[in-house]
Design a protein around this motif. Structure first.
Motif, short mmCIF file in Angstrom:
data_model
loop_
_atom_site.label_atom_id
_atom_site.label_comp_id
_atom_site.label_asym_id
_atom_site.label_seq_id
_atom_site.Cartn_x
_atom_site.Cartn_y
_atom_site.Cartn_z
N LEU A 70 11.65 11.49 -4.19
CA LEU A 70 10.29 11.68 -3.67
C LEU A 70 9.63 10.34 -3.40
CD1 LEU A 70 7.85 13.42 -2.96
CD2 LEU A 70 7.27 13.47 -5.39
N TYR A 71 9.80 9.39 -4.32
CA TYR A 71 9.22 8.05 -4.11
C TYR A 71 9.79 7.39 -2.86
CZ TYR A 71 8.98 2.99 -4.57
OH TYR A 71 8.81 1.65 -4.32
N THR A 72 11.11 7.40 -2.72
CA THR A 72 11.74 6.75 -1.57
C THR A 72 11.35 7.43 -0.27
OG1 THR A 72 13.62 6.14 -2.98
CG2 THR A 72 13.94 6.01 -0.61
N LEU A 73 11.36 8.76 -0.25
CA LEU A 73 11.00 9.48 0.97
C LEU A 73 9.55 9.23 1.35
CD1 LEU A 73 11.64 11.60 3.15
CD2 LEU A 73 11.04 13.37 1.47
N THR A 74 8.65 9.26 0.38
CA THR A 74 7.23 9.07 0.68
C THR A 74 6.95 7.66 1.18
OG1 THR A 74 6.66 10.69 -1.03
CG2 THR A 74 4.91 9.22 -0.27
N MET A 75 7.48 6.67 0.48
CA MET A 75 7.21 5.29 0.87
C MET A 75 7.83 4.96 2.23
SD MET A 75 8.11 1.74 -1.11
CE MET A 75 7.65 0.16 -0.37
N THR A 76 9.08 5.35 2.44
CA THR A 76 9.76 5.03 3.69
C THR A 76 9.08 5.71 4.86
OG1 THR A 76 11.85 4.85 2.47
CG2 THR A 76 11.98 5.04 4.85
N THR A 77 8.67 6.96 4.70
CA THR A 77 8.03 7.67 5.80
C THR A 77 6.70 7.03 6.19
OG1 THR A 77 9.07 9.74 5.09
CG2 THR A 77 7.15 9.91 6.53
N GLU A 78 5.87 6.71 5.20
CA GLU A 78 4.57 6.09 5.52
C GLU A 78 4.74 4.74 6.19
OE1 GLU A 78 0.60 4.39 3.21
OE2 GLU A 78 1.80 5.99 2.29
N LEU A 79 5.68 3.94 5.67
CA LEU A 79 5.89 2.61 6.25
C LEU A 79 6.41 2.69 7.68
CD1 LEU A 79 5.97 -0.48 5.72
CD2 LEU A 79 8.31 -0.17 4.99
N CYS A 80 7.40 3.57 7.91
CA CYS A 80 7.97 3.67 9.25
C CYS A 80 6.96 4.19 10.25
CB CYS A 80 9.21 4.58 9.21
SG CYS A 80 10.64 3.88 8.35
N ARG A 82 0.84 -1.21 0.00
CA ARG A 82 0.00 0.00 0.00
C ARG A 82 0.87 1.26 0.00
NH1 ARG A 82 -3.04 -1.48 3.73
NH2 ARG A 82 -2.04 -0.46 5.52
N ALA A 83 1.95 1.26 0.79
CA ALA A 83 2.86 2.40 0.79
C ALA A 83 3.55 2.55 -0.56
CB ALA A 83 3.90 2.24 1.90
N HIS A 84 3.88 1.43 -1.18
CA HIS A 84 4.49 1.44 -2.52
C HIS A 84 3.54 2.06 -3.54
CE1 HIS A 84 6.70 -0.04 -5.99
NE2 HIS A 84 5.68 -0.77 -6.37
N GLU A 85 2.29 1.67 -3.51
CA GLU A 85 1.32 2.20 -4.46
C GLU A 85 1.06 3.69 -4.23
OE1 GLU A 85 -2.01 -0.29 -3.81
OE2 GLU A 85 -1.10 -2.08 -4.74
N ARG A 86 0.94 4.09 -2.97
CA ARG A 86 0.69 5.50 -2.69
C ARG A 86 1.89 6.36 -3.08
NH1 ARG A 86 -2.16 5.01 3.31
NH2 ARG A 86 -4.15 4.12 2.60
N ALA A 87 3.09 5.85 -2.89
CA ALA A 87 4.28 6.61 -3.28
C ALA A 87 4.32 6.80 -4.79
CB ALA A 87 5.54 5.92 -2.78
#
Length: 629
Positions: free
Chosen positions: A234-244, A148-153
């Motif tokens: 932007l992709y890495t920052l968004t996905m990592t932040t949501e997951l963490c 889900r974090a991957h898709e949202r990113a």
């Protein structure tokens, strides 16, 4: 990260409909794509983007084989077959009926000019190796959270491209307009060609967008390619932040290649598990050694940074396996789990998420969701300048997002903080080089070129290990070492006398600017606040407090190679001792020079106090055109 490939007529679109749409496998001959995907247990491709309604498509609908062939193989409307039949029934001739279904310029016209048409760009999104391991070996809940974090990113990056980057051009590029409506087809893959876990999505962005008058034109693909790095951060920052935030995790830096940027991985994921999943990297490194030896024998020198990237690409192509038979995700996850248990034991595999949460809790306890934007702007500007010398806003924005990843360690941050840091770095520490010319179109703000007035760090060498020859320090290593000037200023500010707390200016230059600067970060919307500290602290003392906060983001028990502390960027104790010795020698020379009697200067000479150092914001000089924005 994000990588890009071009989709062109000929066999390129067949590669995607026969291979990429089939899990990067080899689809059986004369088997429809839908049937092959269902038999192999693979998810179908789906449509994304704001430009779908203009083509009669809806977001989330399935990509059919004929639609992919028409759009990415011929540049025509996805419902061209029906439209062409209706026109023929109305009496139109076949050629006119066909041209009516073409989106933009026909492919044949481009080929007549002996040019190769570009029909789409393939943006490939994939998370860090530690996230892939956690996705492959975690439970079903963890897998769904990561997906889900991957898709949202991915959706966040596509919206950013539509809002900020995408443009259409015509009249040989002399006219252009914003294109906030892209057409994207997305396919998901689960593994690499060796069968090991590698979650990634292929997003084919159609090289056609609709203008307000309803006509279709090509995208300015050069702008998209220029912003690939910013999109990847932007992709890495968004996905990592949501997951963490959702799982209570944190990140740590992992040095993949000595001298290059570290990768922010999930804390607690064992390096053995990362190497277990990274089979392609081991193959590429083995092939790269032989290719590098041939390069040295031919050119009598080691390759530079650009040359190393080119040799790495050749090594990747030489070691690429043949296409495999794709398998459903449930079968792959069962095989991955058995393989990991046989290699490392069931205890390591079953306790993976608990170790990650424990490591994340230790880091999150010491790292608060605070960022000093003044210190961030200095660091971002210094790194970009040292790495590139001249730069544009997209380079500064990408570095600002990297800074947030390194500083917050997975913590959430206010929306727009990356843009705020980038604009501050340009306005306070950048000097615009682009000069608008009379009679010519004024370039947009993101196409302006900047530089900075920081001292250029000297080139130096790093001793080789394991029999390898010495190598020159990379531009990124020189950038991190250059920030030692900032650290020295903070140390000096810590030792400042108490008298400066009464409102007098600081004795030394401060990373946060002047005390009377009304743009100081105490009034900024994203400033660091320290409620337990004296509000009358000088800028230098506030910088010291911020530095202590940011260094708490790198606790000693999780130091893995380079950190944001400039004194620990080297990855071996020997090199750390060597850097410490060089630093002591430089400090001794500086003290000796400072102790010499100063010669008398003529009245029109420049005051040394006005000469700014590497870390100091320049109040009236060295600012870009965006200062007053």
């Amino acid at each position: 990260m994000v990588s890009v490939a071009k989709v062109q007529p000929g066999n390129a679109w067949r590669y995607y409909t026969r291979g990429v749409a089939f899990g990067d496998g080899r689809r059986p001959a004369r088997t429809p794509m839908k049937d092959a995907q269902e038999e192999a247990g693979l998810p179908p491709g789906i449509w994304m983007g704001r430009g779908l309604p203009a083509l009669g498509l809806t977001a989330g609908s399935v990509v059919t084989e004929r639609q992919a062939e028409l759009m990415f193989g011929e540049g025509r409307h996805p419902d061209a077959d029906r439209m062409e039949r209706d026109l023929l029934d109305d009496g139109a001739d076949p050629e006119t009926a066909r041209l009516t279904t073409v989106l933009g310029q026909p492919v044949e016209e481009t080929e007549k000019r002996k040019q190769i048409p570009l029909l789409a760009l393939d943006f490939v999104f994939r998370p860090q190796a530690s996230l892939v391991v956690l996705w492959a070996l975690g439970d079903d809940h963890t897998r769904r959270v990561i997906e889900r974090a991957h898709e949202r990113a991915i959706a966040t990056v596509l919206r950013w491209l539509e809002d900020e980057v995408a443009e259409t051009r015509w009249a040989s590029g002399r006219k252009r307009a914003k294109a906030p409506a892209l057409v994207v087809a997305r396919w998901r893959h689960f593994d690499n060609r060796d069968g090991f876990p590698l979650l990634h999505d292929h997003c084919l962005i159609l090289n056609r967008v609709q203008r307000p008058d309803g006509s279709w034109y090509a995208l300015d693909t050069r702008r998209l390619l220029q912003h690939v790095v910013a999109a990847g951060t932007l992709y890495t920052l968004t996905m990592t932040t949501e997951l963490c935030e959702e799982l209570g995790l944190a990140t740590v830096p992992r040095e993949v290649t000595p001298g290059l940027r570290p990768v922010m991985e999930i804390a607690g994921v064992d390096s053995e598990l990362i190497h277990w999943s990274a089979t392609r990297r081991e193959q590429i490194e083995a092939a790269l050694e032989g290719i590098t030896e041939k390069y040295v024998a031919k050119h009598k020198r080691l390759p530079g940074e650009r040359g190393r990237h080119g040799l790495g690409w050749w090594a990747a192509q030489d070691t690429r396996r043949e296409k495999k038979t794709p398998k459903p995700l449930e079968q792959l996850r069962a095989w991955w789990r058995v393989s990991a248990i046989l290699s490392f034991g069931q205890k390591m595999v079953d306790g993976l998420l608990e170790r990650c949460r424990a490591a994340g809790a230790a880091i999150r306890k010491r790292v608060g969701p605070l960022v000093d934007t003044a210190l961030a702007a200095v660091d971002v500007a210094a790194v970009v300048y040292t790495v590139r010398r001249t730069f544009a806003r997209r380079h500064v924005l990408a570095e600002a997002r990297r800074h947030l990843m390194e500083t917050l360690r997975g913590r959430a941050f206010p929306p727009g903080l990356d843009d705020y840091i980038a604009d501050r770095a340009l306005s306070r520490h950048g000097r615009q080089l682009t000069v608008p010319q009379e009679g010519r179109r004024t370039p947009p703000p993101d196409q302006l070129t900047y530089t900075a007035d920081f001292p250029w760090p000297a080139r130096w060498w790093i001793a080789g290990t394991d029999g390898k020859p010495p190598r020159a320090a990379t531009r990124y290593e020189r950038a991190r070492v250059a920030s030692l000037a900032l650290q020295n200023a903070i140390r000096t500010a810590r030792a400042a006398p108490a008298a400066v707390r009464d409102g007098a200016p600081a004795a030394t230059a401060s990373a946060t600017g002047r005390a009377d600067d009304h743009n100081h970060d105490q009034a900024a919307p994203h400033a660091v606040v320290h409620p337990d500290r004296d509000a009358a602290f000088t800028p230098g003392q506030r910088a010291a407090a911020v530095h202590a906060h940011q260094q708490a983001a790198m606790p000693e028990e999780y130091l893995e190679g380079r950190t944001t502390d400039p004194a620990t960027w080297l990855h071996t104790p020997e090199n750390l001792d060597r850097l410490a010795a060089v630093t002591r020698e430089a400090n001794a020379r500086r003290r000796a020079i400072a102790g010499r009697p100063k010669p008398e200067q003529p009245t029109d000479a420049v005051n040394p106090a006005d000469q700014q150092q590497h870390h100091t914001p320049r109040p009236d000089q060295g600012r870009g055109a965006g200062r007053d924005r």
